[in-house]
Design a protein around this motif. Structure first.
Motif, short mmCIF file in Angstrom:
data_model
loop_
_atom_site.label_atom_id
_atom_site.label_comp_id
_atom_site.label_asym_id
_atom_site.label_seq_id
_atom_site.Cartn_x
_atom_site.Cartn_y
_atom_site.Cartn_z
N LEU A 62 0.84 -1.21 0.00
CA LEU A 62 0.00 0.00 0.00
C LEU A 62 0.87 1.25 0.00
CD1 LEU A 62 -2.84 -0.98 2.53
CD2 LEU A 62 -3.00 -0.79 0.04
N PRO A 63 0.44 2.34 -0.68
CA PRO A 63 -0.84 2.51 -1.38
C PRO A 63 -0.85 2.06 -2.83
CG PRO A 63 0.31 4.59 -1.33
CD PRO A 63 1.20 3.59 -0.63
N PRO A 96 -6.67 5.70 -5.07
CA PRO A 96 -6.57 6.64 -3.93
C PRO A 96 -7.93 6.97 -3.32
CG PRO A 96 -5.19 7.35 -5.76
CD PRO A 96 -6.02 6.23 -6.28
N LEU A 97 -8.97 7.06 -4.16
CA LEU A 97 -10.29 7.35 -3.63
C LEU A 97 -10.80 6.24 -2.73
CD1 LEU A 97 -12.72 9.25 -3.62
CD2 LEU A 97 -13.58 8.06 -5.65
N LEU A 98 -10.63 4.98 -3.18
CA LEU A 98 -11.04 3.84 -2.37
C LEU A 98 -10.21 3.74 -1.10
CD1 LEU A 98 -12.75 1.30 -1.99
CD2 LEU A 98 -11.08 0.04 -3.38
N LEU A 99 -8.92 4.01 -1.22
CA LEU A 99 -8.05 3.97 -0.04
C LEU A 99 -8.45 5.02 0.99
CD1 LEU A 99 -5.56 2.65 1.25
CD2 LEU A 99 -4.16 4.38 0.11
N GLY A 100 -8.79 6.23 0.50
CA GLY A 100 -9.24 7.28 1.42
C GLY A 100 -10.56 6.94 2.08
N ALA A 101 -11.48 6.31 1.31
CA ALA A 101 -12.77 5.93 1.90
C ALA A 101 -12.59 4.86 2.97
CB ALA A 101 -13.70 5.43 0.80
N LEU A 102 -11.76 3.87 2.70
CA LEU A 102 -11.51 2.82 3.69
C LEU A 102 -10.83 3.40 4.94
CD1 LEU A 102 -10.29 -0.12 1.42
CD2 LEU A 102 -12.52 0.15 2.52
N GLY A 103 -9.87 4.30 4.72
CA GLY A 103 -9.22 4.93 5.88
C GLY A 103 -10.18 5.76 6.70
N GLY A 104 -11.11 6.46 6.04
CA GLY A 104 -12.11 7.24 6.78
C GLY A 104 -13.04 6.36 7.60
N VAL A 105 -13.45 5.22 7.03
CA VAL A 105 -14.32 4.30 7.77
C VAL A 105 -13.60 3.74 8.99
CG1 VAL A 105 -15.54 2.10 7.65
CG2 VAL A 105 -15.74 3.75 5.77
N VAL A 106 -12.35 3.31 8.79
CA VAL A 106 -11.59 2.76 9.92
C VAL A 106 -11.37 3.83 11.00
CG1 VAL A 106 -9.35 1.78 10.58
CG2 VAL A 106 -10.48 1.02 8.49
N ALA A 107 -11.09 5.07 10.57
CA ALA A 107 -10.88 6.14 11.55
C ALA A 107 -12.15 6.45 12.33
CB ALA A 107 -10.37 7.40 10.84
#
Length: 236
Positions: free
Chosen positions: A108-109, A114-125
Motif C-alpha cells: 500500500l498505497p 486513492p479514492l477507495l483507499l481514502g474511503a476505507l481509511g475514513g471508515v476505519v478512523a
C-alpha cells in the motif's frame, strides 16, 4: 411478653422516581432515607456506597460496546485461523490467502485507487474514534439527581419534563398539546405554540419554569430556553 429486636443498620440506596409520578416535597420524617450513624467511620462508608450507587444509576454501561469490540476481534481471529488452516492443508483460500493479503498490505498505497483507499481509511478512523470516545467520555443516562440530605434520589428526565411542562402550561394558559419540553443534561428547551389571538409573555413562562426547576434542584442544574412558535393554534 415483649421480645427485643436487634435493629438492622440501614444501607444506602438510591430511589428512582417512576415516570408517572412527579417529584414531591415531603415533611421531615415522612420519607425513609439513609440516616448516618453516629460514628464517623460508618458515615464515610455510607457516603461512599451511596455515591457508587448513584454513579451506577446515572452512568450508561459500556457492556454493549465492549461486547461488540470483543465480537469483532473474535471474528477476525477465527477468520485468520480458518485461512491459515486452509493454507496449511493445501486447500484454496475462502476469501483471500493470508500471504497475499500481507503482501498487498505492505505494498500500500500501490495497487489500489486513492479514492477507495481514502474511503476505507475514513471508515476505519470513524470506527476507531467511536470506540475511543465511548471508552474515554463518561456516558450518561437520561436522568438527574435531586438533592436530599437523607437519601439519593434519581429521577428520569421525562419526569422533570412533565413537571416543567405543567408549569409552563399554567403560566402560558394553554392546553397540554401546545407545550413540549425537552430535558438534557445541561439544557431545558420549552417549545410553546400560542393560541391564535392570545399573546404570550415569554418572560412569565421562563420565570415559571425556572422557579419550578429551582424547587426541584436537579444536579447538574440545566439552563432554560423558551421558544414561542410564530404560528398559533385555533382555540377550542
Amino acid at each position: 411478653m415483649s421480645h427485643a429486636q436487634t435493629p438492622h443498620p440501614q444501607t444506602p440506596h438510591a430511589r428512582r422516581s417512576l415516570p408517572d409520578t412527579a417529584p414531591a416535597q415531603t415533611a421531615e420524617g415522612d420519607t425513609p432515607g439513609v440516616h448516618t450513624p453516629g460514628t464517623p467511620g460508618n458515615g464515610d462508608r455510607i457516603d461512599v456506597g451511596l455515591q457508587r450507587i448513584l454513579k451506577r444509576e446515572t452512568r450508561s454501561s459500556r457492556a454493549g460496546m465492549a461486547a461488540l469490540a470483543a465480537a469483532l476481534v473474535i471474528a477476525a481471529c477465527l477468520y485468520a485461523l480458518l485461512e491459515s488452516a486452509l493454507r496449511a492443508i493445501g486447500q484454496p483460500p475462502w476469501l483471500i490467502d493470508p500471504q497475499t493479503a500481507a503482501e498487498r498490505l505492505t505494498a500500500l498505497p500501490g495497487g489500489i485507487s486513492p479514492l477507495l483507499l481514502g474511503a476505507l481509511g475514513g471508515v476505519v478512523a470513524m470506527v476507531g474514534l467511536m470506540f475511543f470516545l465511548n471508552a474515554v467520555l463518561p456516558g450518561r443516562k437520561s436522568r438527574h439527581l435531586l438533592e436530599d440530605p437523607r437519601a439519593g434520589v434519581v429521577v428520569d428526565d421525562e419526569v422533570i419534563a412533565s413537571a416543567l411542562a405543567r408549569a409552563a402550561r399554567t403560566a402560558a394558559n394553554v392546553t397540554q398539546e401546545q407545550v413540549m419540553v425537552v430535558v438534557s443534561q445541561r439544557l431545558v428547551v420549552v417549545n410553546v405554540r400560542p393560541t391564535s389571538g392570545v399573546p404570550l409573555h415569554e418572560e412569565r413562562i421562563l420565570a415559571a419554569v425556572e422557579d419550578e426547576l429551582q424547587r426541584m434542584a436537579p444536579s447538574p442544574m440545566p439552563s432554560v430556553r423558551v421558544n414561542v412558535a410564530a404560528s398559533g393554534v385555533i382555540g377550542a
